[in-house]
Motif scaffolding. Structure first.
Motif, PDB file in Angstrom:
ATOM      1  N   HIS A 179     -10.544  -3.139 -23.991  1.00 20.99           N
ATOM      2  CA  HIS A 179      -9.755  -2.355 -22.723  1.00 20.99           C
ATOM      3  C   HIS A 179     -10.438  -3.075 -21.264  1.00 20.99           C
ATOM      4  CE1 HIS A 179      -8.174   0.526 -25.794  1.00 20.99           C
ATOM      5  NE2 HIS A 179      -9.443   0.904 -26.013  1.00 20.99           N
ATOM      6  N   MET A 180     -11.071  -4.364 -21.365  1.00 20.39           N
ATOM      7  CA  MET A 180     -11.592  -4.768 -20.276  1.00 20.39           C
ATOM      8  C   MET A 180     -10.614  -5.136 -18.900  1.00 20.39           C
ATOM      9  SD  MET A 180     -14.440  -5.540 -18.870  1.00 20.39           S
ATOM     10  CE  MET A 180     -15.772  -6.619 -19.466  1.00 20.39           C
ATOM     11  N   THR A 181      -9.501  -5.663 -19.589  1.00 19.97           N
ATOM     12  CA  THR A 181      -8.392  -6.042 -18.659  1.00 19.97           C
ATOM     13  C   THR A 181      -7.795  -4.788 -17.908  1.00 19.97           C
ATOM     14  OG1 THR A 181      -7.744  -8.075 -20.083  1.00 19.97           O
ATOM     15  CG2 THR A 181      -6.023  -7.114 -18.127  1.00 19.97           C
ATOM     16  N   ALA A 182      -7.439  -3.731 -18.779  1.00 23.24           N
ATOM     17  CA  ALA A 182      -7.072  -2.562 -18.065  1.00 23.24           C
ATOM     18  C   ALA A 182      -8.256  -1.957 -17.198  1.00 23.24           C
ATOM     19  CB  ALA A 182      -6.769  -1.511 -18.975  1.00 23.24           C
ATOM     20  N   LEU A 183      -9.410  -2.119 -17.440  1.00 26.18           N
ATOM     21  CA  LEU A 183     -10.565  -1.836 -16.752  1.00 26.18           C
ATOM     22  C   LEU A 183     -10.695  -2.417 -15.331  1.00 26.18           C
ATOM     23  CD1 LEU A 183     -14.130  -0.978 -18.275  1.00 26.18           C
ATOM     24  CD2 LEU A 183     -13.903  -1.678 -15.997  1.00 26.18           C
ATOM     25  N   TRP A 184     -10.400  -3.487 -15.576  1.00 26.24           N
ATOM     26  CA  TRP A 184     -10.428  -4.549 -14.227  1.00 26.24           C
ATOM     27  C   TRP A 184      -9.340  -3.912 -13.246  1.00 26.24           C
ATOM     28  CZ3 TRP A 184     -11.123 -10.117 -16.428  1.00 26.24           C
ATOM     29  CH2 TRP A 184     -12.443 -10.222 -16.991  1.00 26.24           C
ATOM     30  N   ASN A 185      -8.155  -3.598 -13.936  1.00 29.34           N
ATOM     31  CA  ASN A 185      -6.954  -3.092 -13.273  1.00 29.34           C
ATOM     32  C   ASN A 185      -7.272  -2.011 -12.512  1.00 29.34           C
ATOM     33  OD1 ASN A 185      -4.839  -4.950 -13.590  1.00 29.34           O
ATOM     34  ND2 ASN A 185      -4.285  -4.123 -15.500  1.00 29.34           N
ATOM     35  N   GLY A 186      -8.461  -1.005 -13.086  1.00 26.66           N
ATOM     36  CA  GLY A 186      -8.747   0.155 -12.523  1.00 26.66           C
ATOM     37  C   GLY A 186      -9.468  -0.048 -11.275  1.00 26.66           C
ATOM     38  N   ILE A 187     -10.313  -1.081 -11.625  1.00 29.91           N
ATOM     39  CA  ILE A 187     -11.405  -1.246 -10.384  1.00 29.91           C
ATOM     40  C   ILE A 187     -10.689  -1.900  -9.225  1.00 29.91           C
ATOM     41  CG2 ILE A 187     -13.338  -2.649  -9.553  1.00 29.91           C
ATOM     42  CD1 ILE A 187     -13.961  -2.543 -12.679  1.00 29.91           C
ATOM     43  N   LEU A 188      -9.648  -2.837  -9.366  1.00 30.77           N
ATOM     44  CA  LEU A 188      -8.827  -3.357  -8.252  1.00 30.77           C
ATOM     45  C   LEU A 188      -8.110  -2.356  -7.782  1.00 30.77           C
ATOM     46  CD1 LEU A 188      -7.754  -6.708 -10.327  1.00 30.77           C
ATOM     47  CD2 LEU A 188      -8.932  -6.786  -8.015  1.00 30.77           C
ATOM     48  N   ALA A 189      -7.300  -1.409  -8.587  1.00 30.66           N
ATOM     49  CA  ALA A 189      -6.528  -0.387  -7.919  1.00 30.66           C
ATOM     50  C   ALA A 189      -7.114   0.532  -7.220  1.00 30.66           C
ATOM     51  CB  ALA A 189      -5.493   0.086  -9.145  1.00 30.66           C
ATOM     52  N   GLN A 190      -8.460   1.012  -7.760  1.00 30.93           N
ATOM     53  CA  GLN A 190      -9.089   2.192  -6.978  1.00 30.93           C
ATOM     54  C   GLN A 190     -10.382   1.992  -6.489  1.00 30.93           C
ATOM     55  OE1 GLN A 190      -8.618   5.970  -9.817  1.00 30.93           O
ATOM     56  NE2 GLN A 190      -7.574   4.615 -11.113  1.00 30.93           N
ATOM     57  N   ALA A 191     -11.313   1.053  -7.062  1.00 31.83           N
ATOM     58  CA  ALA A 191     -12.430   0.954  -6.371  1.00 31.83           C
ATOM     59  C   ALA A 191     -12.513  -0.129  -5.574  1.00 31.83           C
ATOM     60  CB  ALA A 191     -13.461   0.492  -7.802  1.00 31.83           C
ATOM     61  N   VAL A 192     -12.049  -1.221  -5.669  1.00 31.42           N
ATOM     62  CA  VAL A 192     -11.906  -2.240  -4.596  1.00 31.42           C
ATOM     63  C   VAL A 192     -11.454  -1.712  -3.074  1.00 31.42           C
ATOM     64  CG1 VAL A 192     -11.305  -4.378  -3.837  1.00 31.42           C
ATOM     65  CG2 VAL A 192     -12.261  -4.064  -6.220  1.00 31.42           C
ATOM     66  N   PRO A 193     -10.450  -1.015  -3.152  1.00 27.91           N
ATOM     67  CA  PRO A 193      -9.987  -0.603  -1.658  1.00 27.91           C
ATOM     68  C   PRO A 193     -10.647   0.368  -1.444  1.00 27.91           C
ATOM     69  CG  PRO A 193      -8.214  -0.671  -3.264  1.00 27.91           C
ATOM     70  CD  PRO A 193      -9.366  -0.892  -4.147  1.00 27.91           C
ATOM     71  N   ALA A 194     -11.630   1.149  -1.839  1.00 25.67           N
ATOM     72  CA  ALA A 194     -12.590   2.155  -1.456  1.00 25.67           C
ATOM     73  C   ALA A 194     -13.978   1.638  -0.846  1.00 25.67           C
ATOM     74  CB  ALA A 194     -12.461   3.119  -2.357  1.00 25.67           C
ATOM     75  N   MET A 195     -14.175   0.211  -1.048  1.00 24.13           N
ATOM     76  CA  MET A 195     -15.461  -0.004  -0.809  1.00 24.13           C
ATOM     77  C   MET A 195     -15.640  -0.129   0.732  1.00 24.13           C
ATOM     78  SD  MET A 195     -15.797  -3.347  -3.451  1.00 24.13           S
ATOM     79  CE  MET A 195     -17.461  -3.806  -2.875  1.00 24.13           C
ATOM     80  N   GLN A 196     -16.633  -0.205   1.166  1.00 23.82           N
ATOM     81  CA  GLN A 196     -17.107  -0.160   2.567  1.00 23.82           C
ATOM     82  C   GLN A 196     -17.864  -1.325   3.085  1.00 23.82           C
ATOM     83  OE1 GLN A 196     -15.905   2.286   4.844  1.00 23.82           O
ATOM     84  NE2 GLN A 196     -15.026   2.963   3.019  1.00 23.82           N
ATOM     85  N   SER A 197     -18.206  -2.069   2.056  1.00 23.11           N
ATOM     86  CA  SER A 197     -19.355  -3.469   2.373  1.00 23.11           C
ATOM     87  C   SER A 197     -18.335  -4.603   2.413  1.00 23.11           C
ATOM     88  CB  SER A 197     -20.323  -3.438   1.343  1.00 23.11           C
ATOM     89  OG  SER A 197     -19.730  -3.564   0.079  1.00 23.11           O
ATOM     90  N   ASP A 198     -19.238  -5.524   2.932  1.00 24.46           N
ATOM     91  CA  ASP A 198     -18.393  -6.829   3.190  1.00 24.46           C
ATOM     92  C   ASP A 198     -18.443  -7.496   1.564  1.00 24.46           C
ATOM     93  OD1 ASP A 198     -17.487  -9.567   3.632  1.00 24.46           O
ATOM     94  OD2 ASP A 198     -19.234 -10.044   5.028  1.00 24.46           O
ATOM     95  N   LYS A 199     -16.992  -7.531   1.178  1.00 20.12           N
ATOM     96  CA  LYS A 199     -17.152  -8.238  -0.333  1.00 20.12           C
ATOM     97  C   LYS A 199     -17.342  -9.619  -0.150  1.00 20.12           C
ATOM     98  CE  LYS A 199     -12.746  -6.324  -0.596  1.00 20.12           C
ATOM     99  NZ  LYS A 199     -12.975  -5.415   0.164  1.00 20.12           N
ATOM    100  N   SER A 200     -17.312 -10.474   0.698  1.00 18.31           N
ATOM    101  CA  SER A 200     -17.375 -11.752   0.719  1.00 18.31           C
ATOM    102  C   SER A 200     -18.925 -12.232   0.658  1.00 18.31           C
ATOM    103  CB  SER A 200     -16.709 -12.576   2.048  1.00 18.31           C
ATOM    104  OG  SER A 200     -17.581 -11.977   3.381  1.00 18.31           O
ATOM    105  N   ALA A 201     -19.487 -11.398   1.076  1.00 16.78           N
ATOM    106  CA  ALA A 201     -21.074 -11.396   0.840  1.00 16.78           C
ATOM    107  C   ALA A 201     -21.612 -11.010  -0.494  1.00 16.78           C
ATOM    108  CB  ALA A 201     -22.068 -10.397   1.724  1.00 16.78           C
TER     109      ALA A 201
END
Length: 372
Positions: A179-201
């Motif tokens: 289920h890793m690909t689906a897990l990544w989908n969840g992270i991309l859809a829900q976790a990444v947009p909610a991050m407050q820090s500088d992702k490029s760092a």
């Protein structure tokens, strides 16, 4: 150059790592060639010898005795995280390390770290030979590793907080986690947009882990997700061994490869870096390692060991050394040197080095004083 790296490690800064999601109980085993008495036996020395014994039993039957010589934490993620911990990194690990309680095999990793179990560990017999290994695994526990189980056990806010706080985020062992690909989908859809820090760092490291058994369609989808993480702003790094690199090149149809072992490393690495769209691509054959960064190719020879004590986990230790170098902002060649030194120490000593041990190893390597 090796001496310079050893000196730089004196001043390594603290880094925070958020890793997942696999977890194994590994039993390192020898296969018995001849049994002399209750305690004494000789090993089947090589994979080739083992293969001949199996082939000779075709149409008949065969009994193979295995002897457990070590029981330890396993899985690409835990071995990788534990190696980083030896270098002083702070570790938060989420994965199949025990659903109701952390399995005792992970006690070393758990000490001073944050471990969250979302599934029980899988089980592996790591059959060691002088020229390689066979990893035989029972993976049913990994079916419980999913985005849903992460949300149930961790919660979205806490997961995002872990990502925000980390210098390194690492997703290990795509191949064995269905289920890793689906897990990544969840992270991309829900976790990444909610991050407050500088992702490029942040460094986001991926280890696919021998995708041969997965379909081409599954592999191409996973590679597309990695590209999406890069496009989301992360500094993405994909780590591969030579076999994995060749398999991915064939799936992408960017190289025509007749012999994985003999295919030249530089054109393979350059072709993959062009197609994959990651910030860094690193490939580690047995005797050397290479990476491509921004179109520039780097390669170093490693401290090859002819008679390793332990090879299971050597690639994960290479990855840990390489990534630790990246986290310290070392130049790419020094990152490669730290990677091959970390794995070189590991295969000779059957455990991951701390900073003082790898510094001494680097100095011995520079002086030509390493044992094989």
């Amino acid at each position: 150059m090796v001496n310079r790296l050893a000196d730089a490690l004196k001043y390594a800064r603290f880094v925070s790592c958020f890793c997942g999601f696999d977890g194994f109980v590994d039993e390192v085993v020898h296969t018995v060639d001849r049994r002399f008495d209750a305690e004494r036996y000789s090993r089947i020395p090589t994979l080739s010898d083992y293969g001949k014994r199996i082939a000779n039993a075709s149409g008949l039957s065969i009994n193979i005795e295995i002897v457990t010589v070590d029981k330890k934490l396993g899985g690409n993620g835990p071995i990788f995280a534990n190696a980083l911990k030896q270098y002083g990194a702070g570790i938060t690990y989420i994965g199949s390390v025990g659903k109701d309680a952390i399995d005792p095999v992970f006690s070393e990793l758990a000490q001073g770290s944050t471990l969250i179990g979302i599934a029980d560990p899988a089980r592996t017999d790591a059959m060691e030979f002088s020229d390689g290994k066979i990893i035989r695994s029972k993976l049913y526990a990994l079916n419980d590793v999913s985005w849903e189980s992460v949300l149930e056990r961790v919660g979205l806010k806490a997961f995002v907080d872990y990502m925000d706080a980390a210098d390194l985020i690492s997703f290990n062992n795509w191949t064995m986690l269905p289920h890793m690909t689906a897990l990544w989908n969840g992270i991309l859809a829900q976790a990444v947009p909610a991050m407050q820090s500088d992702k490029s760092a942040k460094i986001l490291f991926f280890d696919l882990a021998d995708p041969e058994k997965r379909t081409k369609e599954d592999l191409l989808e996973a590679l597309d997700k990695i590209r999406q993480f890069e496009q989301s702003g992360f500094h993405t790094i994909l780590g591969l061994n030579k076999k994995e690199a060749c398999e991915i090149a064939e799936a992408l149809e960017c190289c025509q490869i007749e012999n994985y072992r003999d295919y030249p490393l530089e054109p393979l690495a350059r072709a993959l870096e062009t197609r994959l769209g990651v910030s860094r691509l690193v490939i580690h054959p047995v005797d050397r390692a290479a990476c491509v960064v921004g179109g520039e190719y780097y390669e170093v020879e490693g401290p090859f060991c002819a008679n390793p004590k332990l090879t299971t986990g050597a690639g994960d230790n290479f990855n840990a050394g390489f990534i630790f170098g990246c986290l310290q902002d070392y130049d790419p060649a020094d990152c490669l040197r730290l990677g091959v030194a970390t794995s070189g120490y590991y295969v000779r000593n059957a455990h991951s080095p701390n900073l003082e041990q790898v510094r001494a190893f680097l100095l011995d390597w520079a002086a030509g004083a390493l044992a094989d």
